[in-house]
Design a protein around this motif. Structure first.
Motif, PDB file in Angstrom:
ATOM      1  N   ASP A  70      22.465  10.216  37.671  1.00  7.60           N
ATOM      2  CA  ASP A  70      21.143  10.830  37.654  1.00  7.60           C
ATOM      3  C   ASP A  70      20.168  10.075  38.540  1.00  7.60           C
ATOM      4  O   ASP A  70      19.006  10.428  38.630  1.00  7.60           O
ATOM      5  CB  ASP A  70      20.583  10.944  36.228  1.00  7.60           C
ATOM      6  CG  ASP A  70      20.839   9.698  35.413  1.00  7.60           C
ATOM      7  OD1 ASP A  70      20.967   8.631  36.011  1.00  7.60           O
ATOM      8  OD2 ASP A  70      20.909   9.810  34.173  1.00  7.60           O
ATOM      9  N   ASN A 140      15.340   9.926  41.759  1.00  4.47           N
ATOM     10  CA  ASN A 140      16.038  10.903  40.924  1.00  4.47           C
ATOM     11  C   ASN A 140      17.009  11.696  41.792  1.00  4.47           C
ATOM     12  O   ASN A 140      16.698  12.060  42.935  1.00  4.47           O
ATOM     13  CB  ASN A 140      15.039  11.845  40.253  1.00  4.47           C
ATOM     14  CG  ASN A 140      14.245  11.151  39.167  1.00  4.47           C
ATOM     15  OD1 ASN A 140      14.609  10.066  38.710  1.00  4.47           O
ATOM     16  ND2 ASN A 140      13.157  11.765  38.741  1.00  4.47           N
ATOM     17  N   SER A 141      18.186  11.971  41.242  1.00  2.00           N
ATOM     18  CA  SER A 141      19.306  12.433  42.074  1.00  2.00           C
ATOM     19  C   SER A 141      19.046  13.760  42.782  1.00  2.00           C
ATOM     20  O   SER A 141      19.621  14.011  43.841  1.00  2.00           O
ATOM     21  CB  SER A 141      20.575  12.535  41.224  1.00  2.00           C
ATOM     22  OG  SER A 141      20.387  13.440  40.152  1.00  2.00           O
ATOM     23  N   ASP A 142      18.169  14.603  42.242  1.00  2.00           N
ATOM     24  CA  ASP A 142      17.941  15.884  42.887  1.00  2.00           C
ATOM     25  C   ASP A 142      16.972  15.794  44.067  1.00  2.00           C
ATOM     26  O   ASP A 142      16.698  16.802  44.731  1.00  2.00           O
ATOM     27  CB  ASP A 142      17.432  16.911  41.874  1.00  2.00           C
ATOM     28  CG  ASP A 142      16.142  16.492  41.206  1.00  2.00           C
ATOM     29  OD1 ASP A 142      15.814  15.289  41.241  1.00  2.00           O
ATOM     30  OD2 ASP A 142      15.458  17.361  40.631  1.00  2.00           O
ATOM     31  N   LYS A 143      16.462  14.594  44.349  1.00  2.00           N
ATOM     32  CA  LYS A 143      15.519  14.415  45.462  1.00  2.00           C
ATOM     33  C   LYS A 143      16.093  13.529  46.565  1.00  2.00           C
ATOM     34  O   LYS A 143      15.351  13.031  47.416  1.00  2.00           O
ATOM     35  CB  LYS A 143      14.214  13.797  44.943  1.00  2.00           C
ATOM     36  CG  LYS A 143      13.507  14.641  43.891  1.00  2.00           C
ATOM     37  CD  LYS A 143      13.082  15.995  44.446  1.00  2.00           C
ATOM     38  CE  LYS A 143      12.356  16.813  43.387  1.00  2.00           C
ATOM     39  NZ  LYS A 143      11.969  18.159  43.900  1.00  2.00           N
ATOM     40  N   LYS A 244      24.985  12.550  43.946  1.00  2.00           N
ATOM     41  CA  LYS A 244      25.840  13.360  43.069  1.00  2.00           C
ATOM     42  C   LYS A 244      26.604  14.427  43.844  1.00  2.00           C
ATOM     43  O   LYS A 244      27.535  15.049  43.321  1.00  2.00           O
ATOM     44  CB  LYS A 244      25.000  14.013  41.982  1.00  2.00           C
ATOM     45  CG  LYS A 244      23.980  15.023  42.495  1.00  2.00           C
ATOM     46  CD  LYS A 244      23.147  15.617  41.351  1.00  2.00           C
ATOM     47  CE  LYS A 244      22.134  16.623  41.874  1.00  2.00           C
ATOM     48  NZ  LYS A 244      21.314  17.200  40.775  1.00  2.00           N
ATOM     49  N   GLU A 245      26.224  14.645  45.095  1.00  2.00           N
ATOM     50  CA  GLU A 245      26.833  15.686  45.899  1.00  2.00           C
ATOM     51  C   GLU A 245      28.223  15.264  46.385  1.00  2.00           C
ATOM     52  O   GLU A 245      28.583  14.094  46.346  1.00  2.00           O
ATOM     53  CB  GLU A 245      25.936  16.019  47.094  1.00  2.00           C
ATOM     54  CG  GLU A 245      24.605  16.667  46.726  1.00  2.00           C
ATOM     55  CD  GLU A 245      23.591  15.675  46.168  1.00  2.00           C
ATOM     56  OE1 GLU A 245      22.582  16.104  45.584  1.00  2.00           O
ATOM     57  OE2 GLU A 245      23.822  14.451  46.319  1.00  2.00           O
ATOM     58  N   GLN A 860       8.461  14.792  36.631  1.00  2.00           N
ATOM     59  CA  GLN A 860       9.901  14.792  36.839  1.00  2.00           C
ATOM     60  C   GLN A 860      10.415  13.407  37.182  1.00  2.00           C
ATOM     61  O   GLN A 860      11.505  13.007  36.776  1.00  2.00           O
ATOM     62  CB  GLN A 860      10.269  15.792  37.945  1.00  2.00           C
ATOM     63  CG  GLN A 860      10.085  17.249  37.554  1.00  2.00           C
ATOM     64  CD  GLN A 860      10.825  17.612  36.282  1.00  2.00           C
ATOM     65  OE1 GLN A 860      12.007  17.318  36.135  1.00  2.00           O
ATOM     66  NE2 GLN A 860      10.130  18.251  35.349  1.00  2.00           N
TER      67      GLN A 860
END
Length: 937
Positions: A70, A140-143, A244-245, A860
């Motif tokens: 994460d 954060n992993s989504d950024k 994470k990709e 977030q």
């Protein structure tokens, strides 16, 4: 940004690291035919995917795919450091590191990079070392993708805005001045002056207004741009991306963001000069510190051993010489009252030179016998030559390293990325993960060759103490030093080694783990009460989710006797150090084998910790408890530990002002946190009989809280608990849990006027909120994040008040709070206070226009931190223990706060800032700097 000259020390464990016998590797199906040298070998316990790639422009990268993470991270390592500074621009590499953070063509906003990363739950920094500059972040992993692109632009299209040249050279100068009273920097710089004057090691490397002069307003920028163009080319850059990709996606992002890095051959950074001239070897170097410090260091330059990382010959020697078990050099010298500690390690500049060192902290008696100690080190080196080159020692090290690699746990993504990036330039892709664990080939001839270079004529005997004679002064930090040839009498003694019956090579290690079976995890996801009775509560959780045969045991013995008086505080510290000392010879092999233990004292009691392989933890705990029962130090041991404690208390005054200020803050908030003068008086009068009596009184009324977490079954946990119960508890001493008192500010304001005897002034403002509910904690955590980057940008980047500038949320004892810290060489506390007040008023205007969308970004980011998964067993154990230790309420405290963060509104943020601006419940620490130029306006 930070700057440091790192010595790549091969510590005991690093020195023992070895290769894994059978190991997996990660490649996608279409890459199975690639050159084996590009296949990244990984631990069998590692479920991440790796890919090593090289772009068309020559940039090399390691991609790490971890679908469960994460937090994402990235690091860029440029193979250039202070060794490449031009002679007329000392500190230029470090200055360039600063300038790259100040915008680029694609992202021109100054501090926009920091703002984005902090808003999304991350952090970023960089450092400049001898031969490399390392930039890194996590988020954060989504950024990851947008953050990665912003970092990449440092190396694609940096602005290097001339408008910020003078501001940032002032920041570098502030950083240099920050270290003015830090012995680490002062002594290292003075020691470097005694190096080969033709070698860049001999030079000042931080940078200052003088070395980065810019009188014409143009020359510094021109030199900066030339330096960037020469060294910041693709072939000289290594990148690590952790996300994470999939590897394919990460590779596409790498190419998209880094393809624009300028092409160019990696410049020749080879120095090719010896670090010392013949006149600088076979010498004694005296260095005078500010602190009351006594150190003897013996160092030997040898050819670079970096290419021998698979054999680790210096690592082998570091293990044998640094051993602390029975018969060791450490024990021999310590039992005679000559040293307080001993460490052996090596440092290396790849392709240039290595240096092997034996460093000893001395007692006053040892300082008087420096030459005799030096001779006894040489006696031990001769013992190794004759008896210490044993294949079984090497094989034992291999076994420990094999276990370490087989059961390697995930580390922090940022640390992983930054650390691995430093290896890209010098380690083949196949070994990039396992380089520190390889111990493949016992080469006694190579080890003997290195031992044969550890001679009087190749030695630098460095002595550090206040009382030494010197005849020179280092120009930047004004450290007094001298360098003179070793006396003939000492050289003759060193050349005639003697035999000491008490000295032996290390014995076989009985603590190496054999039971590696994985226990079945408990059905619960948090610890459960295993045992509860008067004075004793045991929590247990069998957890094999990380698939490692390790466990963590924490045992806290709490009692009011820990800190009721200043005498109690001092006697507990001495009790702990003497108890640890009694265990060292026995317990050192356990630490060597990956079974660690520790004794820690605090204002609430004594904590015993066990960590590492669970096999034999029961045996080790039993012996620790036996040592408690048999505690009986002698006068010499007591005198040595008492003197060391007094010296440490006195030496605290040399910490930077902001650290001393934070300490004063704690003294005011915790009644049992005594100031150093009170503790010093108590330490100076304490007697051995006092400590022996205290060791008995300490257990008269106690409460024990115990956590067993990891690869122990419930039955095994109960056996550990029974050992503790039997050893420490009786029918008469079962008391209640003790929690140290805490002062609430409520609506009162207090100011502490301090004198930290430093050139810099200090201003700390801490706002404490009275409530402890999760809603308030959520609101103020968000508010702190919203203000952290603007505070840094306004007071450091724009106003250039100093190098140490930070702000943010500061919860203490579950009370929300905010803190603002400035250490300044240019402004006094009154002036800083005005700047902070102006900032807060400006933030009030900013918050009026705060949108839900802007707040959502910070929300977030905070949620990412609160809900972050545990990376390894230690991290999870620490989270559980934080709850049990009384710092939080319940094991799910982070989830509870996160639930509140989800719904915090703009209006609540605005109201929270208004409450702060009412200026009630504030504690301020102020110290006026000694520099005459400090202004109070």
């Amino acid at each position: 940004m930070e700057f440091f000259m790192t010595l790549k020390r091969m510590s005991l464990i690093a020195g023992m690291l070895a290769t894994v016998l059978v190991s997996g590797c990660t490649v996608t199906a279409e890459r199975n035919a690639m050159d084996n040298s590009q296949v990244v070998v990984k631990s069998p316990a590692d479920d991440r995917d790796y890919r090593f790639v090289e772009l068309d422009n020559g940039l090399k990268a390691l991609l790490i795919s971890d679908p469960d993470t994460d937090k994402a991270a990235a690091a860029v390592d440029v193979k250039v450091g202070s060794f490449q500074d031009p002679d007329n621009r000392l500190g230029l590499a470090h200055f360039l590191e600063h300038m790259l953070f100040l915008g680029n063509e694609k992202y021109p906003e100054v501090d926009g990079y920091f703002e984005y990363i902090r808003a999304h739950g991350g952090s970023a920094n960089a450092y400049t070392a001898n031969t490399r500059t390392n930039y890194y972040f996590d988020i954060n992993s989504d950024k990851l993708k947008p953050a990665l692109d912003q970092l990449a632009q440092f190396f694609v299209s940096p602005t290097l805005d001339p408008a910020y040249v003078d501001r940032e050279r002032n920041a570098v100068d502030s950083e240099y001045k920050l270290h003015a009273k830090e012995d680490g920097w002062r002594l290292l710089t003075a020691q470097n002056v005694t190096s080969n004057p033709a070698h860049p090691r001999s030079r000042f490397n931080i940078g200052s207004l003088e070395t980065l002069s810019n009188d014409d307003g143009q020359s510094l920028w021109n030199d900066l741009k030339s330096f960037y163009d020469q060294y910041y080319v693709a072939e000289n850059i290594g990148v690590v991306i952790y996300g994470k990709e999939s590897p394919d996606v990460l590779e596409s992002w790498l190419k998209e963001s880094f393809a624009g890095v300028p092409e160019g051959k990696s410049p020749d950074t080879h120095i090719g000069l010896p670090p010392y001239t013949p006149e600088q070897l076979g010498v004694r170097i005296n260095l005078v510190p500010l602190k009351d410090t006594r150190v003897l260091s013996l160092s030997f330059p040898v050819p670079s051993q970096y290419e021998n990382y698979r054999k680790k010959p210096l690592g082998y020697l570091a293990r044998v010489i640094g051993y602390e078990g029975e018969g060791s050099l450490h024990s021999y010298l310590k039992e005679r009252g000559l040293i307080e500690s001993l460490a052996s390690y090596s440092s290396d500049v790849p392709g240039e030179f290595s240096e092997f060192s034996v460093r000893m902290e001395l007692t006053p008696k040892g300082l008087e016998q420096v030459d005799e100690i030096t001779a006894e080190v040489f006696d031990y080196l001769d013992l190794i030559r004759k008896q210490g080159l044993e294949p079984w020692i090497y094989e034992e090290s291999r076994l420990v390293a094999d276990l370490g690699f087989r059961y390697q746990e995930d580390a922090n993504p940022q640390q992983t990325a930054s650390g691995l990036a430093t290896r890209i330039h010098d380690i083949p892709a196949a070994d990039i993960l396992r380089a520190n664990y390889l111990f493949e080939d016992f080469d006694p001839d190579l080890i003997s060759e290195l031992l044969n270079q550890m001679t009087p004529s190749n030695m630098r005997q460095v002595v550090i103490a206040r009382e030494l004679d010197t005849d020179q002064v280092e120009p930047y930090f004004k450290t007094r030093y001298s360098i003179k040839p070793l006396p003939d009498t000492l050289v003759k003694r060193l050349s005639s080694p003697r035999v000491h019956a008490e000295m032996t090579i290390p014995k076989r290690n009985d603590f190496i783990a054999r039971d590696l079976e994985q226990r079945k995890s408990s059905p619960d996801d948090v610890p459960q009460v295993l045992l509860e009775e008067p004075g004793f509560k045991v929590w247990s959780m069998t957890d094999s989710s990380f698939e490692v045969p390790r466990a963590n045991v924490r045992i806290k013995v709490s009692t009011e006797k820990a800190s009721r008086t200043e005498d109690d505080v001092i006697q507990l510290q001495l009790y702990r150090t003497l108890l640890s000392r009694s265990l060292n010879e026995y317990g050192y092999p356990a630490k060597e084998a990956g079974l660690n233990y520790g004794l820690n004292s605090g204002r609430e009691g004594l904590t015993i910790t066990l960590s590492g392989y669970q096999d034999k933890q029961g045996l080790l705990l039993e012996d620790i408890l036996k040592a408690i029962k048999q505690f009986n130090p002698d006068k010499a041991e007591f005198d040595q530990e008492k003197a060391l404690l007094i010296r440490r208390v006195k030496n605290k005054q040399f910490q930077p002002p902001y650290r001393l200020g934070m300490d004063r803050l704690s003294q005011d908030l915790y009644p049992n946190y005594r100031n150093d003068q009170v503790l010093l008086a108590a330490a100076e009068k304490v007697k051995l009989s006092d400590v022996k009596q205290y060791a008995k009184d300490f257990y008269r009324s106690i409460f024990i809280e115990m956590l067993v977490h990891g690869n122990h079954s419930a039955e095994e946990s109960m056996k550990l608990a029974e050992l503790v119960d039997k050893a420490l508890l009786t029918e008469e001493n079962r008391g209640s849990q003790f929690k140290q008192p805490f002062n609430l500010l409520k609506e009162k304001n207090r100011t502490i006027k301090a004198d930290f005897n430093h050139n810099d002034s200090l201003y700390i403002s801490y706002f404490q909120r009275p409530d402890t509910d999760d809603r308030d904690r959520a609101v103020y955590s968000l508010l702190g994040r919203l203000m952290a980057t603007p505070f840094f940008n306004q007071l450091r980047t724009e106003q250039q008040l100093g190098y140490i500038v930070f702000a943010g949320a500061r919860p203490i004892e579950r009370h929300p709070g905010l803190i603002f810290v400035v250490q300044s060489p240019v402004l006094g506390p009154e002036g800083i206070e005005k700047k902070v007040a102006e900032f807060l008023q400006g933030q009030k205007e900013r918050m009026k226009s705060l949108t839900d969308e802007e707040l959502a970004q910070y929300r977030q980011g905070l949620l990412g931190d609160l809900l972050k998964k545990d990376a390894n067993l230690d991290e999870r154990s620490s989270r559980f223990w934080q709850s049990l230790d009384g710092k939080e309420t319940g094991f799910q405290y982070r989830k509870q706060i996160a639930d509140e963060v989800e719904t915090v509104s703009v209006e609540e943020i605005q109201q929270a800032l208004s409450d702060v601006l009412e200026d009630k419940g504030r504690l301020t620490v102020e110290s006026v700097g000694k520099t005459q130029a400090v202004s109070k306006n």
